[in-house]
Write a protein that holds these residues in place. Structure first.
Motif, mmCIF file in Angstrom:
data_model
loop_
_atom_site.group_PDB
_atom_site.id
_atom_site.type_symbol
_atom_site.label_atom_id
_atom_site.label_comp_id
_atom_site.label_asym_id
_atom_site.label_seq_id
_atom_site.Cartn_x
_atom_site.Cartn_y
_atom_site.Cartn_z
ATOM 1 N N ALA A 29 46.376 43.734 50.059
ATOM 2 C CA ALA A 29 45.274 42.730 50.627
ATOM 3 C C ALA A 29 44.467 43.806 51.623
ATOM 4 N N ALA A 30 44.830 44.691 52.227
ATOM 5 C CA ALA A 30 43.925 45.611 52.956
ATOM 6 C C ALA A 30 43.320 46.529 52.267
ATOM 7 N N GLN A 31 43.612 46.596 50.973
ATOM 8 C CA GLN A 31 42.650 47.609 49.927
ATOM 9 C C GLN A 31 41.400 47.224 49.737
ATOM 10 N N PRO A 32 40.358 48.128 49.571
ATOM 11 C CA PRO A 32 39.104 47.729 49.051
ATOM 12 C C PRO A 32 39.251 47.451 47.560
ATOM 13 N N GLY A 33 38.418 46.264 47.225
ATOM 14 C CA GLY A 33 38.514 46.087 45.616
ATOM 15 C C GLY A 33 37.586 47.012 44.832
ATOM 16 N N PRO A 34 37.644 46.487 43.575
ATOM 17 C CA PRO A 34 38.070 45.365 42.940
ATOM 18 C C PRO A 34 39.554 45.529 42.675
ATOM 19 N N VAL A 35 40.517 44.792 42.929
ATOM 20 C CA VAL A 35 41.537 44.948 42.626
ATOM 21 C C VAL A 35 42.347 43.273 42.070
#
Length: 240
Positions: A29-35
Motif C-alpha cells: 500500500a505504501a508503494q507508488p501506483g499504478p498497482v
C-alpha cells in the motif's frame, strides 16, 4: 511529457497467513501506483481472506487449489498489469520497490529480476538466535550470494514482464523449486537483473527448525535440485 507508469500486478499466494499478511499488504500500500494486488488463498482455515481488506481495501482475493505455483499462476491470470511481481505473504517490500521494478523492466533486454533479502528480527518475547544461528542468518543475507540466478528464490520477490511470463507458461506446477525453474526459463528470454534493495522476509521457519539445521537442510535440498533430483521427491523433506 512523462510516460504513464507501468501497472504492476502484485500476486500474493497465501495459506493460513492471517497473523502476518497485514504487514505485507501495508508494504504494498505504501508503494507508488499504478498497482493492483491479487491475493490468492489456497484454502486457509484461519481467516486469511477476511484479513486482507482491512489491511488493503483495493486488493482482490481469489480462491485457488493449494500449491504455491498453482496459486501464483492463478493470480497472474487474474491480473492486468504489464509487469508481475510475486510476493510471499510473509515478506515486505522496501520503500520505492515498485518504481525500481518499473525502471528495471524498462531497460532493453530485461525480462525479469528479483530483490536482495534480509530476515526480520524476533518479536518481543520470541527467542533470539544463538551465536551460531546469527552467523548462519548473516551468511545467507550476505550480498556475495545475491547476484547468482540459482539463488533467486521466491522469497526475494521475483518480478517479470507479463509477455515473458506468458511465453514461458508461468510457474511449473511442482511442489518445490518452482521459483528457480521459472527463473531459469525467464533467463532464456532475456536478462535477469538483481536489485540492491532488500525485501524483509520472515525467519519463522528458521526459528522453528533452528537456524543452522534449517540452513543445512535447505542447502542439501538445493544441491539435490541442482543435481537433477525431481522436485516431487524433494518435497517430503520440506514440509509446508
Amino acid at each position: 511529457m512523462n510516460p504513464t507508469p507501468q501497472t504492476v500486478t502484485v500476486v500474493i499466494p497465501a495459506l493460513n497467513e492471517a497473523a502476518g499478511i497485514g504487514r505485507t499488504l501495508a508494504s504494498v500500500a505504501a508503494q507508488p501506483g499504478p498497482v493492483e494486488v491479487v491475493v490468492v488463498d489456497g484454502g486457509s482455515t484461519d481467516g486469511t481472506a477476511a484479513a486482507v481488506h482491512p489491511a488493503l481495501a483495493s486488493a482482490r482475493v481469489i480462491a485457488s487449489e493449494r500449491g504455491r505455483a498453482r496459486q501464483m499462476n492463478a493470480g497472474a491470470a487474474h491480473g492486468r498489469g504489464g509487469a508481475l511481481l510475486f510476493l510471499h505473504a510473509d515478506t515486505a517490500l522496501p520503500p520505492g520497490a515498485l518504481d525500481r521494478v518499473r525502471r528495471a523492466l524498462a531497460e532493453p533486454g530485461v525480462a525479469g529480476g528479483c530483490f536482495a533479502v534480509t530476515f526480520d528480527r524476533p518479536a518481543p518475547g520470541e527467542p533470539a538466535f544463538g551465536p551460531l544461528g546469527r552467523a548462519a542468518m548473516r551468511l545467507w543475507e550476505a550480498r556475495l550470494w545475491m547476484r547468482w540466478h540459482r539463488l533467486a528464490f521466491g522469497d526475494r520477490a521475483l518480478f517479470v514482464r507479463r509477455d515473458v511470463f506468458d511465453a514461458v507458461g508461468g510457474f511449473p506446477e511442482q511442489p518445490i523449486f518452482e521459483d528457480l525453474d521459472a527463473v531459469r526459463a525467464v533467463r532464456r528470454r532475456g536478462r535477469f537483473v538483481f536489485l540492491d534493495a532488500a525485501v524483509v522476509t520472515s525467519a519463522r521457519r528458521f526459528r522453528r527448525g533452528g537456524a543452522v539445521r534449517q540452513q543445512l537442510r535447505n542447502l542439501a535440498l538445493w544441491a539435490a535440485w541442482n543435481a537433477g533430483v525431481p522436485p516431487a521427491r524433494l518435497k517430503r523433506f520440506y514440509p509446508d
